[in-house]
Design a protein around this motif. Structure first.
Motif, PDB file in Angstrom:
ATOM      1  N   UNK A   1      58.199  18.734   1.307  1.00  0.00           N
ATOM      2  CA  UNK A   1      56.829  18.280   2.898  1.00  0.00           C
ATOM      3  C   UNK A   1      55.161  18.081   2.304  1.00  0.00           C
ATOM      4  N   UNK A   2      54.590  19.720   1.682  1.00  0.00           N
ATOM      5  CA  UNK A   2      53.877  19.288   1.009  1.00  0.00           C
ATOM      6  C   UNK A   2      53.202  18.353  -0.123  1.00  0.00           C
ATOM      7  N   UNK A   3      53.779  18.751  -0.860  1.00  0.00           N
ATOM      8  CA  UNK A   3      54.344  17.736  -2.285  1.00  0.00           C
ATOM      9  C   UNK A   3      54.415  16.601  -1.498  1.00  0.00           C
ATOM     10  N   UNK A   4      55.481  15.952  -0.996  1.00  0.00           N
ATOM     11  CA  UNK A   4      55.270  14.341  -0.290  1.00  0.00           C
ATOM     12  C   UNK A   4      53.723  13.873   0.172  1.00  0.00           C
ATOM     13  N   UNK A   5      52.890  15.021   1.215  1.00  0.00           N
ATOM     14  CA  UNK A   5      52.290  14.449   1.183  1.00  0.00           C
ATOM     15  C   UNK A   5      50.938  14.271   0.502  1.00  0.00           C
ATOM     16  N   UNK A   6      50.722  15.120   0.041  1.00  0.00           N
ATOM     17  CA  UNK A   6      49.621  14.694  -1.640  1.00  0.00           C
ATOM     18  C   UNK A   6      49.838  13.960  -2.474  1.00  0.00           C
ATOM     19  N   UNK A   7      51.141  13.041  -2.693  1.00  0.00           N
ATOM     20  CA  UNK A   7      51.837  11.917  -3.013  1.00  0.00           C
ATOM     21  C   UNK A   7      51.518  10.513  -2.329  1.00  0.00           C
ATOM     22  N   UNK A   8      51.769  11.039  -1.028  1.00  0.00           N
ATOM     23  CA  UNK A   8      51.316  10.352   0.182  1.00  0.00           C
ATOM     24  C   UNK A   8      49.896   9.553   0.227  1.00  0.00           C
ATOM     25  N   UNK A   9      49.252  10.653  -0.008  1.00  0.00           N
ATOM     26  CA  UNK A   9      47.687  10.062   0.209  1.00  0.00           C
ATOM     27  C   UNK A   9      47.467   9.791  -0.876  1.00  0.00           C
ATOM     28  N   UNK A  10      47.991   9.656  -2.184  1.00  0.00           N
ATOM     29  CA  UNK A  10      47.616   8.482  -3.820  1.00  0.00           C
ATOM     30  C   UNK A  10      47.535   9.561  -5.190  1.00  0.00           C
ATOM     31  N   UNK A  11      48.201  10.512  -5.071  1.00  0.00           N
ATOM     32  CA  UNK A  11      48.289  11.222  -6.007  1.00  0.00           C
ATOM     33  C   UNK A  11      49.266  11.092  -7.044  1.00  0.00           C
ATOM     34  N   UNK A  12      48.593  10.427  -8.272  1.00  0.00           N
ATOM     35  CA  UNK A  12      49.757  10.306  -9.497  1.00  0.00           C
ATOM     36  C   UNK A  12      50.368  11.612  -9.557  1.00  0.00           C
ATOM     37  N   UNK A  13      50.032  12.782  -9.922  1.00  0.00           N
ATOM     38  CA  UNK A  13      50.616  13.871 -10.372  1.00  0.00           C
ATOM     39  C   UNK A  13      49.744  14.795  -9.688  1.00  0.00           C
ATOM     40  N   UNK A  14      50.759  16.262  -9.530  1.00  0.00           N
ATOM     41  CA  UNK A  14      50.428  17.967  -9.041  1.00  0.00           C
ATOM     42  C   UNK A  14      50.782  18.380  -9.397  1.00  0.00           C
ATOM     43  N   UNK A  15      48.987  19.308  -9.272  1.00  0.00           N
ATOM     44  CA  UNK A  15      49.687  20.693 -10.457  1.00  0.00           C
ATOM     45  C   UNK A  15      50.361  21.299  -9.436  1.00  0.00           C
ATOM     46  N   UNK A  16      51.357  22.065  -9.478  1.00  0.00           N
ATOM     47  CA  UNK A  16      51.786  23.479  -8.146  1.00  0.00           C
ATOM     48  C   UNK A  16      53.067  24.372  -9.216  1.00  0.00           C
ATOM     49  N   UNK A  17      52.390  25.650  -8.563  1.00  0.00           N
ATOM     50  CA  UNK A  17      53.466  26.851  -9.337  1.00  0.00           C
ATOM     51  C   UNK A  17      54.467  26.860  -8.442  1.00  0.00           C
ATOM     52  N   UNK A  18      54.965  25.172  -7.728  1.00  0.00           N
ATOM     53  CA  UNK A  18      56.683  25.554  -7.538  1.00  0.00           C
ATOM     54  C   UNK A  18      57.358  24.577  -8.142  1.00  0.00           C
TER      55      UNK A  18
END
Ligand code: PBG
Ligand code: ZN
Length: 323
Positions: free
Chosen positions: A295-312
């Protein structure tokens, strides 16, 4: 009657009308590189932050690539403090970049001084004088950061990522890269990086906590959205190729606003404290871990991020988390 529930009647309809995905290629894992061999330790325990020696980094890189990753973020944790270890052409960070040669992964090399300065600040501290306030000396720090970036690019980093928040460093890095014929290197600018309460576990793993004062003299005031757009505009003007927003979940509005205003790739950083909030709440039995991650990663993408650095990120290819 308008019945929006029609879209949600069956599992396949729910899938069919999903607007936002989190493909594995958009997730970037981050690793903390240390000297030695066979070193592979989570620091602090349960943080999702891994210190790896060069041999282990290569193994991890192979796993990441095999799992669908296209990029990795690298932070070096040198054995000894001193900025000369940051600018050296055979620095631990440069050797980490080289350790991933030939794997087909884009290497995002962090550019900062906080793991190297004796006091843990992201630049060179100036005690001040009769006419100067104490604080990090912007221009002296920028000159060093440009040198660090050129060294990492020369070692083979496809992307260099200044996380220091000094003014003018994107232009200085661009110039240093051009001067060495490394103009094809992408510059990822941490444009909107807040002075956040959520970097604690990272500073432990990177051994980069400031020994005096704090970072509010260079990182952004988390209250300021318009200033974040000015930071971004300046970095775009100076030649940044990507814009970083960080932390991610507390700055979804800035991700969305950056997406509206700038046609440039955006990378968001789900930071160590964001990992901790989810991981620890799940450990306490309060939330469902896998669903919270998704859910958090999807929200970050929905806000407009192309890429996400994540420890997950590694969990998406090591079998712990089902995508
Ligand atoms: C240091 C740096 C920090 C993070 C990335 N680069 C810490 C800080 O600014 O103190 C934080 C990332 C995280 O918490 O996961 N330049
Ligand atoms: Zn730093």
């Amino acid at each position: 009657m308008i019945r929006n529930r029609r879209y949600r009647r069956t599992e396949s309809l729910l899938k069919l009308f999903t607007e936002t995905d989190v493909p594995i290629r958009t997730l970037v894992p981050a690793y903390f590189i240390v000297e030695g061999t066979g070193v592979r330790r989570e620091i602090p325990e349960g943080s999702g932050l891994w210190q790896l020696s060069l041999d282990q980094l290569r193994e991890e890189g192979k796993r990441a690539k095999g799992g669908g990753a296209e990029a990795v973020m690298l932070f070096a944790v040198p054995e000894e403090k001193g900025v000369k270890y940051a600018t050296a052409r055979d620095s631990l960070a440069c050797r980490a970049v080289q350790a991933l040669d030939g794997l087909g992964l884009a290497r995002m090399a962090d550019v900062c001084l906080c793991s190297y300065t004796p006091d843990g600040h992201c630049g060179i501290w100036d005690d001040g004088g009769p006419h100067r306030h104490p604080g990090v000396d912007n221009d002296r720090s920028v000159a060093l950061l440009a040198e660090v970036a050129a060294g990492l690019a020369a070692a083979g980093a496809e992307l260099v990522c200044p996380s220091d928040m000094m003014d003018g460093r994107v232009a200085a890095i661009r110039a240093a890269l051009d001067a060495e014929g490394l103009g094809d290197t992408l510059v990822v600018s941490y444009a909107a990086k807040m002075a956040s309460a959520m970097y604690g576990p990272f500073r432990h793993a990177a051994e980069s906590a400031p020994k005096h004062g704090d970072r509010r003299g260079y990182q952004m005031n988390a209250a300021n959205g318009r200033e974040a757009m000015r930071e971004t505009a300046a970095d775009v003007e100076e030649g940044a190729d990507l814009i970083m927003v960080k932390p991610a979940l507390t700055n979804l509005d800035l991700i969305a606003e950056t997406r509206r205003r700038f046609d440039i790739p955006i990378i968001a950083y789900q930071v160590s404290g964001e990992y901790a909030m989810i991981h620890e709440a799940a450990r306490a039995g309060r939330i469902d871990r896998a669903r919270a991650v998704k859910e958090t990663l999807t929200s970050i993408r929905r806000a407009g991020a192309d890429l996400v650095v994540s420890y997950f990120a590694p969990e998406f290819w090591d079998g712990r988390q089902l995508v």
